[in-house]
Write an enzyme that holds these catalytic residues in place. Structure first.
Site, PDB file in Angstrom:
ATOM      1  N   CYS A  54       0.861  -1.186   0.000  1.00 12.60           N
ATOM      2  CA  CYS A  54       0.000   0.000   0.000  1.00 12.60           C
ATOM      3  C   CYS A  54       0.894   1.231   0.000  1.00 12.60           C
ATOM      4  O   CYS A  54       1.737   1.373  -0.872  1.00 12.60           O
ATOM      5  CB  CYS A  54      -0.980  -0.014   1.169  1.00 12.60           C
ATOM      6  SG  CYS A  54      -0.206  -0.112   2.779  1.00 12.60           S
ATOM      7  N   ARG A  92      -2.027  -0.952   5.699  1.00  9.90           N
ATOM      8  CA  ARG A  92      -3.286  -1.453   5.144  1.00  9.90           C
ATOM      9  C   ARG A  92      -3.035  -2.758   4.386  1.00  9.90           C
ATOM     10  O   ARG A  92      -3.869  -3.651   4.366  1.00  9.90           O
ATOM     11  CB  ARG A  92      -3.905  -0.410   4.200  1.00  9.90           C
ATOM     12  CG  ARG A  92      -4.590   0.730   4.903  1.00  9.90           C
ATOM     13  CD  ARG A  92      -5.057   1.781   3.910  1.00  9.90           C
ATOM     14  NE  ARG A  92      -3.927   2.443   3.232  1.00  9.90           N
ATOM     15  CZ  ARG A  92      -4.061   3.302   2.229  1.00  9.90           C
ATOM     16  NH1 ARG A  92      -5.256   3.595   1.765  1.00  9.90           N
ATOM     17  NH2 ARG A  92      -3.006   3.868   1.682  1.00  9.90           N
TER      18      ARG A  92
END
Lengths: 391, 307
Positions: B257, B262
């Site tokens: 990411c 994430r």
């Protein structure tokens, strides 16, 4: 205002506040915290209004009328909050280890910029007649002049943002963050702080004249109601309540502060108008009244302030102290100028008499004490000059 | 609470009414955690990034992990050292047979990062993620505690970091340049970051001077792996959703990411729930998008102008 209105209007206000808070609470998640902030603000507004807890007026009472009660009220707020904060610290951070600070407590850096900001704030509040928190609760009393002081503070904040990067590079970046428990332990820091407050209380009592004894209230519901709703609350009681509310606020969401929302709006407006530098160095990493631009219109601090105005309004209505006062031109000018100085000072010092002085000293931050000393000095000198000019 | 999520909770409650500690699989429900609050063989860790969240109230008995200092090296850009990680577990009183439960704020992103670090240091299947994280625990109005627990210190010895779980820059470059044709890259950022329309998500400072994504990567915004309440979708749904973008477990996968947190969440879904062969690229776009002389796919053509 007629008696039925004095009961009806505050009742409606409290009903509205309760309805809002319950609705937000039922939404769950982050809204629960906002509901709590709203009610905390309302409680604070009631106490500030009922006890007339105003930093400048209390100081002026002592300096000009030699009445020490207001200053004792502030010292009581600091002492009560200190004890409350330290109770929480002991649980959240059992050992005040050198590399740790209690989360979100207003423990800012000590620097020359802090002192300059505090000085500007002190001068500003003496010109504008009260500090930012008092102007906010005075809004609730119908004091329209406060709008100009807060408008001035809004401009002052923008000027503060504009001077931030230079001050940061010149001085703030290297300002040490001094947290008394790091150096003295919890017990030592608490003992030293409380001793200093006691010394200041003795000083105020020594300088002040004996105040007339409070009239003994007659027994009975009517008299009790009158002392609750109409007569000014005993200053010490008001002070202790401010300390308790500050502790509750810190425990549940954030230390008390009244400039965060105002600063955030000023920053957003200035940033939209493209007058701000793209980057304000490290500003959002310092402890204090954060001014980061939020996505929502109202931050938790915004709810606190809204509650504060409404609580003060309800208290003022109930006591019959609500009066729409139209300011004179001179008053408007003074409030704008004083407001600008206060806004600039609060931006540079990362908070005002509430955010740095109150919440800082309560948290054991040396910065809070620096603010106290410098801001008071600035205010006393300005009061003296004003007296000389008008004499 | 809507009827649907209430029913969901009720079903969860029924399915979790098996005896404590029977936690198969990588996820535990809020109900399971509630039943095991007093279980000495379960240690709960909160990995939240917002300051004061843990202190103002955490799941009773949970130990605080500070992501910025405990799970990463505070000086060089790297994961926590073996020695510091052992200290962290030891101070929390983790024993050989302790079940470890992680949860946190921000949709469990940083807790999932934590789970990845725990996996890198060989903690295996005893590490669980509280499904739905802090958000669901709060939404259900479950109890929080603000006292800091103290546990009897243990001596913990973890194996050396398992590098096979971590993709490094050269691994990713090999895929981008076509040298490694087998590995699939999954970019879990928002579609506008992926396409290069924006350099960083709203409210986040730009940290890369190039926009776009790593060539050959497919976009799978992390949120597609979760239900509305923040819990992971069912294994079947996840399998289907990933199959639609060509990820079916037959080839090795690398997730990335912006800074790697994430993507840990998606790594968890792919590696732990679906059991695929997945590496997390924690250098992510802030490393790749700043690297000199590497190929980039920038669909929008946004040119970085230092503003």
């Amino acid at each position: 205002m007629s008696l039925p209105l004095r009961i009806l209007l505050p009742g409606l206000l409290f009903g509205g506040l309760a309805f809002l808070a319950l609705r937000m609470d039922a939404e769950g998640g982050p809204s629960r915290q906002l509901a709590f902030a709203l009610l905390t603000g309302a409680a604070l507004g009631i106490v500030l209004q009922r006890a007339r807890f105003c930093f400048l007026c209390n100081l002026r009472d002592l300096v000009e009328a030699r009445d020490p009660r207001g200053v004792l009220s502030i010292l009581a707020a600091l002492a009560a909050g200190l004890v409350g904060y330290f109770v929480i610290f002991g649980m959240w951070l059992p050992v005040p280890a050198a590399d740790r600070l209690p989360p979100t407590a207003h423990i800012g850096p000590v620097s020359a910029a802090l002192a300059i900001g505090a000085l500007a704030f002190g001068v500003g509040m003496a010109i504008a007649g009260s500090c930012i928190s008092a102007h906010i609760y005075r809004l609730g009393e119908g004091n329209l002049a406060s709008v100009f002081a807060l408008g001035g503070a809004f401009i002052g904040f923008i000027l503060g943002f504009l001077s931030w990067n230079n001050l940061f590079l010149a001085d703030l970046a290297t300002g040490p963050v001094i947290w008394l428990p790091h150096h003295l332990g919890y017990a030592g820091a608490l003992a030293v702080s409380l001793t200093a407050l006691a010394a200041l209380a003795l000083l105020a009592l020594w300088y002040g004249r004996a105040t007339p004894a409070q009239p003994v209230h007659q027994a009975g519901a009517g008299a009790a109601l009158k002392s609750l709703l109409v007569t000014r609350w005993p200053p010490i009681v008001g002070g202790v309540l401010v300390g308790v509310i500050g502790t509750f606020a810190y425990l549940r969401f954030a230390p008390l502060g009244v400039t965060s929302q105002l600063g955030s709006w000023a920053r957003k407006a200035a940033s939209n108008a493209q007058v701000l530098p793209d980057t304000l160095y490290s500003l959002d990493t310092f402890r204090g009244c954060a001014t980061a631009i939020g996505e929502a219109l109202l931050s938790p601090n915004g709810y606190l302030i809204s509650g504060l105005v409404l609580g003060s309004l309800a208290a003022a209505l109930a006591s019959g102290q609500f009066a729409l006062a139209v300011p004179s031109l001179g008053q408007i000018a003074r409030n704008v100028v004083g407001g600008i100085l206060m806004g600039w000072g609060a931006m540079i010092a990362l908070g005002c008499t509430i955010g740095v002085l109150l919440s800082g000293i309560q948290a054991g931050a040396l910065a809070g004490w620096v603010f106290l000393v410098v801001c008071t000095t600035g205010a006393v000198i300005t009061l003296f000059v004003r007296r000389r000019l008008s004499a | 609470m809507s009827l649907k999520s209430w029913l969901g909770g009720a079903v969860l409650a029924l399915s979790a009414s098996v005896p404590a500690l029977a936690a198969d699989g990588p996820l535990v429900s809020a109900d399971w955690v509630q039943k095991n609050l007093d279980n000495p063989k379960v240690r709960i860790f909160e990995v939240s990034v917002d300051p004061g969240v843990y202190e103002r109230g955490h799941i009773p008995g949970a130990v605080n992990i500070r992501w910025h200092t405990d799970l990463v090296d505070p000086v060089r850009r790297d994961i926590a050292s073996e020695e510091n990680f052992e200290k962290l577990l030891g101070a929390a009183g983790v024993d050989k047979d302790t079940t470890i439960v992680l949860y946190g704020d921000n949709n469990n992103w940083f807790a999932a990062w934590g789970a990845w670090i725990f996996d890198v240091y060989g903690q295996g299947d005893r590490v669980k993620l509280l499904d739905g994280g802090r958000k669901l625990w709060e939404a259900k109005g479950l109890p929080l505690d603000s006292s800091v627990p103290s546990h009897k210190e243990t001596k913990v010895d973890v194996p050396a970091a398992d590098t096979s779980l971590r993709a490094r820059f050269p691994d990713v470059l090999k895929v981008a340049e076509g040298e490694d044709k087998a590995t699939k890259l999954v970019d879990i950022r928002g579609p506008k970051e992926f396409s290069g329309e924006i350099l960083a998500p709203e409210g986040i400072k730009e940290l890369s001077v190039r926009a776009g994504h790593i060539p050959t990567a497919v976009n799978f915004p992390w949120g597609k792996a979760v239900n509305e309440d923040g819990t992971f979708k069912s294994k079947e749904d996840l399998q289907k959703a990933f199959a639609e973008i060509g990820i079916d477990g037959k080839q090795p996968v690398i997730t990335y990411c912006r800074i790697g947190e994430r993507s840990s969440h998606t790594w968890f879904a792919l590696a732990k729930i679906l059991g695929y062969d997945v590496k997390n690229y924690d250098g992510s776009w802030t490393e790749y998008g700043n690297a000199v002389g590497v190929p980039i796919t920038n669909l929008a053509g946004t040119v970085w102008q230092g503003k």
